[in-house]
Scaffold this active site. Structure first.
Site, PDB file in Angstrom:
ATOM      1  N   ILE A 261     -25.898  -0.966  17.178  1.00 39.13           N
ATOM      2  CA  ILE A 261     -25.287  -0.264  16.230  1.00 39.13           C
ATOM      3  C   ILE A 261     -24.823   1.126  17.050  1.00 39.13           C
ATOM      4  CG2 ILE A 261     -25.422   1.084  13.807  1.00 39.13           C
ATOM      5  CD1 ILE A 261     -25.971  -1.932  13.906  1.00 39.13           C
TER       6      ILE A 261
ATOM      7  N   ALA B 166     -42.089  -3.833  21.527  1.00 38.84           N
ATOM      8  CA  ALA B 166     -43.436  -4.155  20.900  1.00 38.84           C
ATOM      9  C   ALA B 166     -43.498  -3.182  19.568  1.00 38.84           C
ATOM     10  CB  ALA B 166     -44.595  -3.657  21.920  1.00 38.84           C
ATOM     11  N   THR B 167     -43.051  -1.981  19.671  1.00 39.12           N
ATOM     12  CA  THR B 167     -43.217  -1.263  18.328  1.00 39.12           C
ATOM     13  C   THR B 167     -42.382  -1.725  17.295  1.00 39.12           C
ATOM     14  OG1 THR B 167     -41.535   0.258  18.969  1.00 39.12           O
ATOM     15  CG2 THR B 167     -43.706   0.906  19.620  1.00 39.12           C
ATOM     16  N   LYS B 168     -41.227  -2.546  17.745  1.00 34.77           N
ATOM     17  CA  LYS B 168     -40.380  -2.940  16.447  1.00 34.77           C
ATOM     18  C   LYS B 168     -40.784  -4.425  16.123  1.00 34.77           C
ATOM     19  CE  LYS B 168     -37.584   0.568  16.363  1.00 34.77           C
ATOM     20  NZ  LYS B 168     -37.355   1.201  15.176  1.00 34.77           N
TER      21      LYS B 168
ATOM     22  N   TYR C 152     -40.789  -0.094  23.437  1.00 37.86           N
ATOM     23  CA  TYR C 152     -39.825  -0.300  22.282  1.00 37.86           C
ATOM     24  C   TYR C 152     -39.940  -1.412  21.533  1.00 37.86           C
ATOM     25  CZ  TYR C 152     -35.581   0.393  19.572  1.00 37.86           C
ATOM     26  OH  TYR C 152     -34.749   0.484  18.615  1.00 37.86           O
TER      27      TYR C 152
ATOM     28  N   ASN D 149     -37.077   4.746   9.295  1.00 41.59           N
ATOM     29  CA  ASN D 149     -36.047   4.604  10.091  1.00 41.59           C
ATOM     30  C   ASN D 149     -36.427   5.690  11.366  1.00 41.59           C
ATOM     31  OD1 ASN D 149     -32.949   4.384  10.592  1.00 41.59           O
ATOM     32  ND2 ASN D 149     -33.408   6.547  10.592  1.00 41.59           N
TER      33      ASN D 149
ATOM     34  N   ALA E 261     -33.085  11.043   8.741  1.00 42.71           N
ATOM     35  CA  ALA E 261     -31.773  11.175   7.920  1.00 42.71           C
ATOM     36  C   ALA E 261     -30.767  12.162   8.629  1.00 42.71           C
ATOM     37  CB  ALA E 261     -32.093  11.481   6.479  1.00 42.71           C
ATOM     38  N   SER E 262     -31.393  12.705   9.708  1.00 40.65           N
ATOM     39  CA  SER E 262     -30.125  13.526  10.202  1.00 40.65           C
ATOM     40  C   SER E 262     -28.908  13.140  10.851  1.00 40.65           C
ATOM     41  CB  SER E 262     -30.931  14.622  11.216  1.00 40.65           C
ATOM     42  OG  SER E 262     -31.666  13.723  12.249  1.00 40.65           O
ATOM     43  N   ARG E 263     -29.028  11.763  11.419  1.00 40.40           N
ATOM     44  CA  ARG E 263     -27.877  11.367  12.085  1.00 40.40           C
ATOM     45  C   ARG E 263     -27.848   9.713  12.146  1.00 40.40           C
ATOM     46  NH1 ARG E 263     -30.344  11.402  17.585  1.00 40.40           N
ATOM     47  NH2 ARG E 263     -32.261  12.633  17.398  1.00 40.40           N
TER      48      ARG E 263
END
Ligand code: NAP
Length: 247
Positions: A189, A154-156, A152, A87, A12-14
């Site tokens: 994004i 694969a993780t998603k 990346y 997230n 949640a920092s950025r």
């Protein structure tokens, strides 16, 4: 008066996580804000409405001992958790032949193993409470694949499979419940994760986006606020794409 629902937002920092935290605070939720260290959350906290209820939590997700401690703390102190937005994530783009094993392990640990452990916690807590929402932040890359992002990706893709499976598992465990597991797959994004990309790569992406622009973190945050709300109670197990038409 009824207590506000409590939501954990990891990372949640950025970027996207920060926008989600601000959006949910504005909607009146009570927040557990997570980052690798607490100081990283100051900027987010400054943006919350004056009366926002929040608690700052820290855990470096690359360290299994810190993750274990974090999960224990959630189990002990936050049995009333209503929602989890998984997230926090890293990208580490590289051709696979040059990707060291330690980077592969790190991607699997931060992007996949931690959300699995949080999903396990959600299944247990929500089973007891008979309600709750867990949202995994996946990616368009997990849906379409991409050169130099295979681990990346694969993780998603894994997060999509997990959300669908957990929704089915909960349906088997409890005939009557208000528990939902979802994934959200953003396109490109504008955040720290993407602003360092090569100009040519960015231009190439933009040419493939019918909306002809990159997304903003707030675009994703508004979707998350809707999905967590009671206006979305029949959306379960789904992957919601938010990508300007990229795919
Ligand atoms: P970002 O700006 O780089 O922010 C990443 C967040 O994850 C930060 O809050 C960071 O916390 C946290 N994090 C990273 N490594 C961590 C670790 N070892 N331990 C604990 N926290 C850690 O990224 P973003 O663009 O907002 O992305 C957020 C999520 O959306 C990610 O899962 C990403 O894969 C996904 N996504 C992003 C895009 C995009 O185009 N931006 C597209 C699709 C999906 P610290 O500040 O403490 O490091």
């Amino acid at each position: 008066m009824k207590e506000p629902r409590k939501i954990l937002v990891t990372g949640a920092s950025r970027g996207i996580g920060q926008a989600i935290a601000v959006e949910l605070a504005q909607a009146g939720y009570s927040l557990l804000l997570h980052a690798s260290v607490k100081e990283n959350l100051y900027q987010t906290i400054e943006q919350l409405p004056a009366k926002a209820e929040y608690q700052a939590l820290a855990a470096d997700f690359s360290r299994p001992d810190a993750v274990g401690h974090f999960i224990q703390q959630l189990k002990k102190e936050h049995k009333d958790l209503y929602g989890i937005v998984s997230n926090a994530g890293i990208a580490l783009d590289k051709p696979l032949s040059y990707q060291p094993e330690r980077e592969i392990d790190l991607l699997l640990q931060v992007n996949l193993k931690v959300p699995i452990l949080l999903g396990k916690l959600a299944l247990k807590l929500f089973l007891k409470n008979r309600e709750g929402v867990c949202i995994n932040i996946a990616s368009c890359i997990g849906q379409m694949g991409n050169a130099y992002q295979s681990v990346y990706a694969a993780t998603k893709a894994g997060l999509v499979a997990l959300s669908k499976s957990w929704a089915k598992e909960m349906g088997q465990l409890l005939p009557q419940h208000r528990v939902r597991f979802l994934s959200v797959a953003p396109g490109l994004i504008e955040t720290d994760m993407t602003t360092n990309l090569d100009e040519q790569v960015l231009a190439n992406y933009q040419s493939q986006i019918p909306a002809n622009r990159f997304g903003q973190a707030q675009d994703v945050a508004q979707l998350i606020a809707f999905l967590i709300s009671d206006r979305a109670t029949y959306i379960n197990g789904s992957t919601i794409s938010i990508n300007g038409g990229l795919l």
